[in-house]
Design a protein around this motif. Structure first.
Motif, PDB file in Angstrom:
ATOM      1  N   PRO A 180       0.811  -1.233   0.000  1.00  0.00           N
ATOM      2  CA  PRO A 180       0.000   0.000   0.000  1.00  0.00           C
ATOM      3  C   PRO A 180       0.836   1.271   0.000  1.00  0.00           C
ATOM      4  O   PRO A 180       0.464   2.266  -0.640  1.00  0.00           O
ATOM      5  N   GLY A 181       1.967   1.274   0.709  1.00  0.00           N
ATOM      6  CA  GLY A 181       2.798   2.476   0.733  1.00  0.00           C
ATOM      7  C   GLY A 181       3.349   2.839  -0.627  1.00  0.00           C
ATOM      8  O   GLY A 181       3.412   4.021  -0.999  1.00  0.00           O
ATOM      9  N   ASP A 182       3.763   1.834  -1.415  1.00  0.00           N
ATOM     10  CA  ASP A 182       4.287   2.097  -2.759  1.00  0.00           C
ATOM     11  C   ASP A 182       3.184   2.563  -3.701  1.00  0.00           C
ATOM     12  O   ASP A 182       3.416   3.418  -4.570  1.00  0.00           O
ATOM     13  N   VAL A 183       1.988   1.997  -3.535  1.00  0.00           N
ATOM     14  CA  VAL A 183       0.866   2.442  -4.371  1.00  0.00           C
ATOM     15  C   VAL A 183       0.582   3.920  -4.120  1.00  0.00           C
ATOM     16  O   VAL A 183       0.361   4.708  -5.062  1.00  0.00           O
ATOM     17  N   GLU A 184       0.612   4.323  -2.858  1.00  0.00           N
ATOM     18  CA  GLU A 184       0.373   5.736  -2.546  1.00  0.00           C
ATOM     19  C   GLU A 184       1.494   6.614  -3.096  1.00  0.00           C
ATOM     20  O   GLU A 184       1.248   7.750  -3.540  1.00  0.00           O
ATOM     21  N   HIS A 185       2.736   6.093  -3.090  1.00  0.00           N
ATOM     22  CA  HIS A 185       3.862   6.864  -3.641  1.00  0.00           C
ATOM     23  C   HIS A 185       3.643   7.153  -5.119  1.00  0.00           C
ATOM     24  O   HIS A 185       3.800   8.308  -5.562  1.00  0.00           O
ATOM     25  N   TRP A 186       3.297   6.129  -5.909  1.00  0.00           N
ATOM     26  CA  TRP A 186       3.075   6.349  -7.339  1.00  0.00           C
ATOM     27  C   TRP A 186       1.820   7.181  -7.585  1.00  0.00           C
ATOM     28  O   TRP A 186       1.761   7.957  -8.554  1.00  0.00           O
ATOM     29  N   PHE A 187       0.840   7.038  -6.718  1.00  0.00           N
ATOM     30  CA  PHE A 187      -0.360   7.887  -6.816  1.00  0.00           C
ATOM     31  C   PHE A 187       0.008   9.355  -6.656  1.00  0.00           C
ATOM     32  O   PHE A 187      -0.442  10.214  -7.436  1.00  0.00           O
ATOM     33  N   GLN A 188       0.843   9.675  -5.665  1.00  0.00           N
ATOM     34  CA  GLN A 188       1.246  11.064  -5.461  1.00  0.00           C
ATOM     35  C   GLN A 188       2.076  11.572  -6.637  1.00  0.00           C
ATOM     36  O   GLN A 188       1.961  12.756  -7.025  1.00  0.00           O
ATOM     37  N   GLN A 189       2.894  10.715  -7.216  1.00  0.00           N
ATOM     38  CA  GLN A 189       3.687  11.118  -8.374  1.00  0.00           C
ATOM     39  C   GLN A 189       2.790  11.481  -9.555  1.00  0.00           C
ATOM     40  O   GLN A 189       2.996  12.507 -10.224  1.00  0.00           O
ATOM     41  N   VAL A 190       1.793  10.643  -9.820  1.00  0.00           N
ATOM     42  CA  VAL A 190       0.891  10.895 -10.952  1.00  0.00           C
ATOM     43  C   VAL A 190       0.058  12.147 -10.707  1.00  0.00           C
ATOM     44  O   VAL A 190      -0.136  12.987 -11.600  1.00  0.00           O
ATOM     45  N   VAL A 191      -0.468  12.298  -9.497  1.00  0.00           N
ATOM     46  CA  VAL A 191      -1.291  13.471  -9.185  1.00  0.00           C
ATOM     47  C   VAL A 191      -0.489  14.755  -9.345  1.00  0.00           C
ATOM     48  O   VAL A 191      -0.973  15.746  -9.914  1.00  0.00           O
ATOM     49  N   ALA A 192       0.738  14.764  -8.846  1.00  0.00           N
ATOM     50  CA  ALA A 192       1.572  15.957  -8.976  1.00  0.00           C
ATOM     51  C   ALA A 192       1.839  16.297 -10.438  1.00  0.00           C
ATOM     52  O   ALA A 192       1.805  17.471 -10.838  1.00  0.00           O
TER      53      ALA A 192
END
Length: 759
Positions: free
Chosen positions: A227-239
């Motif tokens: 879950p932590g890595d999924v949130e990391h890539w989510f933040q990258q895409v959103v930014a």
């Protein structure tokens, strides 16, 4: 699964089928309802479900809708424009990838709507601004919708939304309430924050890269990550997406290159260009955050909104805010001054009030927690003996200003010449979409709750600068209305507001008003897999579609009524109503009064003598005050116009007058209906004959032994407060001056539809 097993249709067959469905939608808007009445309101839903099953056909639907919009623009079919445009935008948001030239055609059409009157220009401007961002950064609209609806943590887009469904358990059968509660809870359990983040990443990458994106490999990779890595890539895409969509951001090519680098870094060792050529695969749009509430008290709405802004789990006071109490059992946050005075006791103060008398140690705080220590030292404990609760604490409300929407309170400026730091401007980062299920009676309760909320905000503002409040209404007509609360009103008479909204907005009539008879049938279906499939797919989808696309308000005037009773010792009552007021002369309770009434009835006829004073509404909009005396059995005051062309703020009053007729056969009486238009009316019984008053068709809101009532538009509490302050400064001013001129005078209740009122 069945769609995949079936043989694929050719492109011409797909276009023909979609065109047939779109034309069926337009025929329904023109009043040509389908032969099967059960299909009413489901044409739009079945069309979008077909696209969900085969996302590759979304471009076909968008192209057909653009052609139909251009044809409606050339012809005399303006009532087709807004429904077609909503259908197009809802498809475009969920589409995996739309060519830029197609988005450009839609964008140009929305810009041409700016030359038309409201609501066309309003909706055109809104959608044109959205499309401009979507063309620069594909997938932005989908991403923002999921982030806000699921309250996902994101610094570039820190908005949150929630849908509150309110139903009155005394107005709707228990089976309907239980079924709706089960369906909304099941929709929330079926999805998780991790799954929603994966949807955002998948949709954004596919919207930017098109069919070169390996959607299956991407989903498998996200599923395998913690879950932590999924949130990391989510933040990258959103930014990346928000950077491109903001002003001054990069163009579409730079945005695509940035997301392509994220895509290759996410897949890791998967070689580029090996995406299977299976066409575009859709990413489902998660259900919004929906909570279902049984409305049992007027203040419940305000309490739920406060808890939405400041959940108890995020509070910071250890003593009182750590108590996990039921929100329905908590006392009011903002109590009136009179209520506070009842719980106060005298406390001797040893503080002189002079700054130099304070201890010197407090002058220069050096520890990190000096501000907290200073606050606790200055706090006079024991001044209020009332037991604190989470919602009673002022610190609980002030904590809502911390974070991105405001600034936390710092230390007090002690030295002379020190000015407090300017607070950051508050932003409305939260949107509460309150949906009322029921008939006109629950809307009457909403008017009461809305007035109470505005009064609280006038005394101590908290929700207004932080919360965007939207109201929605879905009429629900149970098969057998409760006679104890409905009186003698029929199902259609109980849904006058929904009827007016349907006449003003044909798309609301087609998609929402038709649910009035469908929801009870779906809710009372026996438990089976088919029932779960139908209710989960249809009811939650329609509620989500209404909340997402219905953003144009229709403002209804709330009317205030002042009531005087026959007993002089009884305090006068003040209340509000939204739809209607019914007054009827009541029978005399005592035997002596009953005999006197019978004698008067034989001489003067049934009913009682009434004095009516009102301001007549004329075409020039000038008000002329008139007065008349008559004998009547009652009157009906309607606030909802029977026709769309009539003004909403005007009252239609029907007075049943008793006319005495003398002829050779003797004396007889006949009832004549007198109708008048007004905004203010006062009714009084000179002979002190009591009558009953019922508000908003709700027998629970009935007043007895009334001898006088006065109806007028309800004033906005903030206007009243500012008007009072102005009058204190200038005693001889009678007209609105200063800030009062720019404040809304009347209290209006906005209910959202898809188009507002189409002129």
């Amino acid at each position: 699964l069945l769609a995949r097993l079936m043989s694929p249709l050719s492109l011409a067959e797909v276009e023909s089928d979609i065109l047939r469905r779109v034309r069926a939608l337009l025929r329904e808007l023109d009043g040509h309802h389908p032969s099967c009445q059960s299909d009413r309101g489901m044409l739009r839903w079945t069309l979008h479900k077909k696209i969900d099953q085969d996302p590759s056909t979304s471009c076909v639907l968008v192209r057909i809708l653009v052609k139909e919009l251009e044809r409606a623009e050339r012809g005399d079919c303006r009532h087709h424009i807004i429904p077609l445009l909503h259908t197009l935008m809802y498809t475009l948001i969920q589409a995996p990838c739309i060519p830029d030239e197609l988005c450009a055609r839609v964008y140009d059409f929305c810009k041409r709507l700016l030359t038309l009157p409201k609501p066309f220009c309003t909706i055109g401007l809104d959608y044109a601004s959205r499309l401009k961002v979507e063309r620069t950064a594909p997938g932005t609209l989908y991403q923002r919708m999921v982030i806000s609806e699921q309250s996902l943590r994101s610094e570039p887009y820190p908005y949150q939304e929630k849908i509150f469904i309110f139903a009155d358990p005394e107005l709707l059968p228990e089976a309907i309430c239980h079924a709706l509660l089960s369906d909304t809870e099941a929709a929330q359990v079926a999805q998780s924050p991790r799954g929603c983040m994966s949807c955002v990443v998948t949709h954004a990458l596919q919207a930017a890269l098109g069919d070169t994106c390996d959607i299956h490999g991407l989903r498998a990779r996200l599923q395998a990550l913690p879950p932590g890595d999924v949130e990391h890539w989510f933040q990258q895409v959103v930014a990346a997406v928000e950077c491109a969509g903001s002003e001054g951001g990069s163009d579409r090519g730079q945005h695509t290159a940035r997301l392509e680098r994220i895509y290759h870094a996410l897949l890791g060792s998967v070689p580029a260009g090996n995406a299977p050529q299976e066409g575009l695969q859709g990413t489902p749009l998660p259900k919004p955050n929906i909570s279902f509430h049984l409305w049992t008290e007027v203040e419940q709405l305000w309490k739920e909104l406060v808890l939405f802004l400041r959940p108890l789990s995020q509070s910071c006071e250890p003593d009182c805010l750590s108590q996990e109490l039921d929100p329905l059992e908590m006392p009011d946050i903002l109590s009136d001054c009179e209520c506070c005075e009842q719980s106060r006791c005298s406390v001797l103060s040893t503080d002189s009030g002079i700054e130099r008398d304070l201890p010197a140690a407090a002058e220069e705080p050096c520890a990190p927690c000096a501000a907290d220590a200073e606050h606790s030292r200055l706090h006079r404990k024991g001044g209020i003996k009332k037991k604190p609760s989470p919602l009673d604490s002022v610190a609980f409300l002030q904590a809502g200003s911390g974070g991105p929407a405001g600034k936390a309170a710092g230390k007090l400026p002690r030295r002379s010449g020190m000015l407090p730091e300017p607070a950051a401007p508050l932003q409305r980062l939260h949107t509460a979409r309150v949906l009322l299920l029921g008939d006109d009676r629950i809307l009457g309760r909403l008017a009461q709750a809305y007035l109470s909320l505005r009064k609280r905000e006038t005394r101590r503002v908290f929700l207004t600068p932080r919360l965007n409040l939207q109201f929605y209404h879905i009429p629900v007509v149970p098969g057998q209305p409760n006679p104890s609360t409905a009186g003698h009103a029929g199902p259609e008479e109980l849904c006058e507001v929904a009827g007016y909204l349907g006449r003003a907005d044909p798309w609301y009539e087609s998609n929402i008003s038709t649910l009035g008879h469908m929801i009870p049938k779906l809710a009372t279906m026996p438990s089976s897999p088919s029932r779960a499939l139908v209710t989960d797919l249809f009811l939650t989808d329609v509620i989500a579609y209404y909340a997402r696309m219905g953003i144009q308000p229709v403002c209804f005037q709330v009317h205030a009524v002042k009531i005087l009773f026959q007993d002089p010792a009884q305090e006068p009552a003040e209340d509000v109503f939204l739809t209607e007021l019914l007054a009827r002369v009541q029978d005399s309770p005592s035997h002596r009064e009953l005999n006197t009434a019978k004698k008067r009835t034989a001489l003067d006829g049934p009913g009682a003598d009434l004095t009516v004073t009102y301001r007549k509404v004329v075409l020039s909009d000038r008000e002329k005050e008139l007065a008349l005396s008559l004998r009547s059995t009652g009157l009906l005051v309607k606030a909802i116009p029977a026709e769309e062309a009539e003004e909403l703020g005007c009252l239609s009053v029907t007075i049943t007058e008793i006319i005495r007729i003398n002829n050779l056969a003797g004396r007889s009486f006949s009832a004549v209906a007198n109708r008048l238009k007004t905004r203010n009316i006062k009714i009084r019984s000179p002979e002190q004959r009591p009558f009953t008053v019922r508000l908003d068709k709700d027998s629970r809101r009935t007043y007895r032994d009334v001898i006088s009532l006065e109806v007028s538009p309800c004033l906005e509490p903030s206007y009243c407060l500012q008007k009072t302050r102005t009058m204190k400064l200038s005693l001889h001013e009678t007209e609105d001056v200063g800030l009062v001129k720019y404040l809304p005078k009347s209290l209006l209740l906005p209910i959202n539809t898809f188009a507002g009122v189409i002129q």
